[in-house]
Design a protein around this motif. Sequence first.
Motif, PDB file in Angstrom:
ATOM      1  N   ILE A  44      -8.448  -3.343 -31.360  1.00 24.93           N
ATOM      2  CA  ILE A  44      -8.189  -2.721 -30.061  1.00 24.93           C
ATOM      3  C   ILE A  44      -8.838  -3.570 -28.981  1.00 24.93           C
ATOM      4  N   SER A  45      -8.069  -3.972 -27.990  1.00 27.85           N
ATOM      5  CA  SER A  45      -8.564  -4.860 -26.945  1.00 27.85           C
ATOM      6  C   SER A  45      -9.504  -4.130 -25.996  1.00 27.85           C
ATOM      7  N   GLU A  46     -10.169  -4.898 -25.147  1.00 30.43           N
ATOM      8  CA  GLU A  46     -11.080  -4.297 -24.169  1.00 30.43           C
ATOM      9  C   GLU A  46     -10.333  -3.393 -23.197  1.00 30.43           C
ATOM     10  N   VAL A  47      -9.165  -3.837 -22.744  1.00 30.41           N
ATOM     11  CA  VAL A  47      -8.377  -3.028 -21.809  1.00 30.41           C
ATOM     12  C   VAL A  47      -7.967  -1.719 -22.457  1.00 30.41           C
ATOM     13  N   ALA A  48      -7.565  -1.783 -23.721  1.00 34.05           N
ATOM     14  CA  ALA A  48      -7.158  -0.565 -24.417  1.00 34.05           C
ATOM     15  C   ALA A  48      -8.335   0.385 -24.607  1.00 34.05           C
ATOM     16  N   HIS A  49      -9.526  -0.155 -24.847  1.00 39.03           N
ATOM     17  CA  HIS A  49     -10.709   0.695 -24.975  1.00 39.03           C
ATOM     18  C   HIS A  49     -10.986   1.446 -23.677  1.00 39.03           C
ATOM     19  N   SER A  50     -10.885   0.758 -22.572  1.00 40.88           N
ATOM     20  CA  SER A  50     -11.190   1.398 -21.296  1.00 40.88           C
ATOM     21  C   SER A  50     -10.118   2.396 -20.888  1.00 40.88           C
ATOM     22  N   ALA A  51      -8.857   2.181 -21.334  1.00 41.11           N
ATOM     23  CA  ALA A  51      -7.764   3.076 -20.949  1.00 41.11           C
ATOM     24  C   ALA A  51      -7.624   4.271 -21.873  1.00 41.11           C
ATOM     25  N   TYR A  52      -8.278   4.233 -23.037  1.00 43.96           N
ATOM     26  CA  TYR A  52      -8.111   5.329 -23.993  1.00 43.96           C
ATOM     27  C   TYR A  52      -8.840   6.576 -23.487  1.00 43.96           C
ATOM     28  N   PRO A  53      -8.217   7.759 -23.607  1.00 41.87           N
ATOM     29  CA  PRO A  53      -8.865   8.998 -23.130  1.00 41.87           C
ATOM     30  C   PRO A  53     -10.187   9.260 -23.858  1.00 41.87           C
ATOM     31  N   ASP A  54     -11.150   9.716 -23.110  1.00 40.63           N
ATOM     32  CA  ASP A  54     -12.466  10.103 -23.636  1.00 40.63           C
ATOM     33  C   ASP A  54     -13.250   8.927 -24.221  1.00 40.63           C
ATOM     34  N   SER A  55     -12.847   7.710 -23.919  1.00 41.89           N
ATOM     35  CA  SER A  55     -13.589   6.559 -24.431  1.00 41.89           C
ATOM     36  C   SER A  55     -14.856   6.362 -23.610  1.00 41.89           C
ATOM     37  N   PRO A  56     -16.013   6.156 -24.264  1.00 47.03           N
ATOM     38  CA  PRO A  56     -17.258   5.950 -23.516  1.00 47.03           C
ATOM     39  C   PRO A  56     -17.409   4.547 -22.964  1.00 47.03           C
ATOM     40  N   ASP A  85     -15.565  -3.703 -19.385  1.00 51.15           N
ATOM     41  CA  ASP A  85     -16.287  -4.735 -20.144  1.00 51.15           C
ATOM     42  C   ASP A  85     -16.759  -4.130 -21.466  1.00 51.15           C
ATOM     43  N   ALA A  86     -15.782  -3.639 -22.247  1.00 49.84           N
ATOM     44  CA  ALA A  86     -16.092  -2.797 -23.409  1.00 49.84           C
ATOM     45  C   ALA A  86     -16.902  -3.531 -24.467  1.00 49.84           C
ATOM     46  N   PHE A  87     -16.561  -4.765 -24.748  1.00 51.08           N
ATOM     47  CA  PHE A  87     -17.223  -5.471 -25.842  1.00 51.08           C
ATOM     48  C   PHE A  87     -18.700  -5.732 -25.524  1.00 51.08           C
TER      49      PHE A  87
END
Length: 859
Positions: A112-124, A128-130
């Motif tokens: 899962i890419s950084e953009v997908a992590h930030s766009a996913y609902p309820d993601s903490p 700059d997810a990684f």
Amino acid sequence: MATIDVIKCCHDSIRQASENIKDAIVYLDAGTAESFQFLGAFPLLLELGARAVCSLENMSVVDKVVDWNTGSDPASKIVVITSCLLSDAHRYILRCLSALQNVHCCAVYTSISEVAHSAYPDSPLGPDAFREYETLLNQDYEELVKKHGRPHTVVKESGLKEGSASEEEGWSELTEIDDDSSRDYGISNAKLRGEDYFSGSEDVGQKLVVSVHHFPLILCPLSPRVFVLPSEGSTAEASLSAEHESSISSGLPSLSTGKLADTEDVSPGANLTAQFLYHLASKMDLKLEIFSLGDLSKNVGKLMTDMSSLYDVGRRKRSAGLLLIDRTLDLLTPCCHGDSLVDRMFTSLPRMQPVSSLSLLRGSQSQLKIGPHKVERASLTVQIPLEKYIVQEDKESNFQLLENIEAFLNGWDAFKSDAPSADFMKFRKDLKDESCFQLNESKLLHGSFVSTDNFRGAPYLEAILDRRTKDGAMLIKKWLQECLRQESPTPNLNTRPGLASKSELQSMLQSLAKRQSSLVKNKGIIQLAAATVHALDESHSASWDAFNSAEKILHVNAADTSQSLAAQISDLINKTVLGASQGQKHNKSQGLFTLEDALLLTVIGYILAGENFPTSGSGGPFTWQEEHFMKEAIVDAILENPTASRLKLFHGLLEDLAAKTKSNAKKEDPSGHSDGLELDDDQWDSWGDDDTDKDTSKDETYSDMQLKLELRDRVDNLFKFLHKLSGMKGNSALREGMSALESRRNDDPSSTKGLLYKILTNVLDHNAIPGMEYHSSTVGRLFKSGFGRFGLGQAKPSLSDHNIILVFVIGGINAVEVREVQEAIARSSRPDVEVLLGGTTLLTPDDMRELLFGDYSHI
């Protein structure tokens, strides 16, 4: 020109991580392990220098003493490859770090890419997810060490027996920190200032080094040009539609209405799918021209177009066309039991239990429950019962096979290596007492599908993927004969020319697996042959053939009148009532069809009716009277056997009906009241009180009436759902356009080919597909809006202009569609075209029934 090959591309992607894999313990989560099994990537990991390859969810402290490279130094780094969000894998990663000693370097690869992590609902995690997760993991590991101290040493002079306690301790520590590991993490100022980790502990050692990388190519290739997503990966599990008027299931796209949703409001599955396809094309060096059919596909296409840039367009890449299709544009094909050997195998073979379910059993405080944004898919890892088909009646050969298995397993049983297994002692006793060796209960021998096993360069699974049942069985018979000839110059083959029977395949299978060397050498064809024998067994083939016959009858009646089709559906439902009553009378199992099976056939009938009789009734394709008979048949079927259905629609009602049926049966049973002396004081007190009996009977009658009325309301809701499936207003333009194209080509109007075949046939014939939308790239939009006024605009491209076409069905594909895609290519006059087919998951009719009527249904 180089051909496209997703297996080779995935292997190249794994090699790019070789620097971190070397001398590391590699942990794979369930989705990645499923993907690497089909890829045949486990030998590659060991070739790249991995010390061991282990399960992330089932991590054990023994993992660190397993060293394929026989290195003298203890492992100091681990690599975690996950197909899930980092927040979902965090608790397991933290457990690995807490249980293993001397680990100072942890590399995490996520699909899962950084953009997908930030766009996913309820993601903490944010944009700059990684980097955020690197800090987060270090912070939680520091807190864990401070709370529990340095992880205990496992390998001591006393041996590995102390490790079992540490293993259980790892799970207890995991449940204690669940609240911390799943929260919305914040990063303290102290950590940002760079305070020394593990301060106050003298034996902590050096600081933990964490690195997070994007690893997009985690997929399950059924062949070099056919793939699906791993069942326990976040992309496949993500919900495709929320509950609203046009949605039918969380695991399927909404019905097309022509109205596109705002990209900020699209489902989690749409975002993750767009990210996956974008990075897949990037890894394969493909420059995509995107086309879409269906509302959700158009949203995914728009998301992918927004991700493109001038840099992506300007690079030297091969041009390819991407066609996105909503599964709901063709629900008929995956619901039907088509002529496909692979579909029969996946339907009949037991599947591996999801690891998330195992985790829920092991830890009561586990927080891995399926949330509102997740759909639990059926595992692609099947369990082929090899022990059932390769074991022979010869007791000596069976005993030798038992000894080989025992020696192998005892080599891995580190805690009990000094004592023989109690189970094997029991098996030895059974060999003396019984005339046949049975391993069915032990479940020691299991096989599964691997895409890379091949015979003379032809991958087994790829070769039978597009085969019909008889053709596939004949091909496997031919492979078995050639393998037997290689093992013995004069094989004893008592085979007959013609069709391959189950008995012939099983006898050849046993001959090939008689010797251990032959069993290991030919494991690919042995596993595939055992799966074929299992699928052709009468207990499985009879049900499949009955479904196929019923579906053919429905197709014939759909070409006649709505009255005949409705009568046929009612007859199928009534047969389930008859089968249930006869089964109860003779204490046997039900007939070939259950009520759930009949409802799946009803869905097929309604879809056919919607295509052939769109204006028969006010709310659906049938008249009120025709629907009334079908409703009454379903009500009678449920009243006859309330426990026959486990559908979401009847939850909470069937238990009351079943309890009422049992109480009525007890009252009607004369044996329960045969003894007139069994009376209590309360009965004597009400002696002669007629009013009491009347009131009780009235209450019972009212209760029965209330249950039946509630049941009828539920059945009415079921038929409203069927009206939605048969209407599919967004499909009308596509259906009418495809019918016009078929009549222009003089195709058979009664053909049962699926939508993929019809679309690809017309695309390769350079015909325009009604409703297909083209998504302009960044440069294309620039020409259209800016330079177009100066006459420098570009003509709208066509999907047929490309020699490489990637077709991705959002919602899933089945093996029948793989064959129809190959037939469409063979029918065209373009042998140079390469078609890559992908889907969210591999669908069987059982999967479709679960999606339409199960827990994820929006019925």
